[in-house]
Design an enzyme around this catalytic site. Structure first.
Site, short mmCIF file in Angstrom:
data_model
loop_
_atom_site.label_atom_id
_atom_site.label_comp_id
_atom_site.label_asym_id
_atom_site.label_seq_id
_atom_site.Cartn_x
_atom_site.Cartn_y
_atom_site.Cartn_z
N THR A 94 72.91 -40.07 60.14
CA THR A 94 73.58 -39.66 58.72
C THR A 94 72.66 -40.25 57.59
OG1 THR A 94 74.81 -41.97 59.07
CG2 THR A 94 75.92 -39.82 59.82
N HIS A 99 65.97 -46.36 61.26
CA HIS A 99 66.89 -47.75 61.42
C HIS A 99 67.25 -47.57 62.96
CE1 HIS A 99 69.86 -44.43 60.40
NE2 HIS A 99 70.64 -45.10 61.10
#
Ligand code: AMP
Ligand code: ZN
Length: 113
Positions: A94, A99
């Site tokens: 998203t 990450h």
């Protein structure tokens, strides 16, 4: 650049920081999915795992060491933990800044949903 995680790494948007060094920033996930759930990002903007190049190989290896050290600091090495990278829509990505999720503190299911 209009990127949420770049802004978090630069301190422009507040987060619950766990640790940072010159290249990485670690902070708590705002919607934790386990008793321990934090994110590790490179400060350098990379959109996703798909955009990683040969030049990023050392950065990625060092990210894994950074993660293992932080996990150990929190005692997760004793019980175990999971490191997750979501890539693209089917992966559930998203935020378009590379990450790694670090999840622990409970027994995690496999396979993921
Ligand atoms: P992903 O779905 O893999 O792209 O992961 C994005 C993660 O970022 C989700 O687990 C969100 O809960 C988390 N997140 C979104 N906004 C924030 C924020 N402002 N601070 C901390 N975590 C966030
Ligand atoms: Zn970014």
């Amino acid at each position: 650049m209009d990127c949420l995680f770049c802004k978090i790494a630069q301190g422009e948007i507040p987060s619950t920081k766990i640790y940072e060094d010159e290249r990485f920033f670690a902070f708590k996930d705002i919607a934790p999915q386990a008793p321990v759930h934090f994110l590790v990002i490179p400060k350098q903007h990379i959109e996703s795992l798909d955009k990683v190049t040969e030049e990023d190989v050392k950065l990625l290896g060092d990210a894994m060491l950074f993660i293992a050290r932080l996990a150990r600091k929190q005692g997760l090495d004793k019980t175990g933990y999971r490191v997750v990278n979501n890539m693209g829509d089917d992966g559930g990505q998203t935020v378009k800044h590379l990450h790694f999720h670090i999840l622990g503190g409970r027994s995690l299911q496999w396979p993921p949903g």
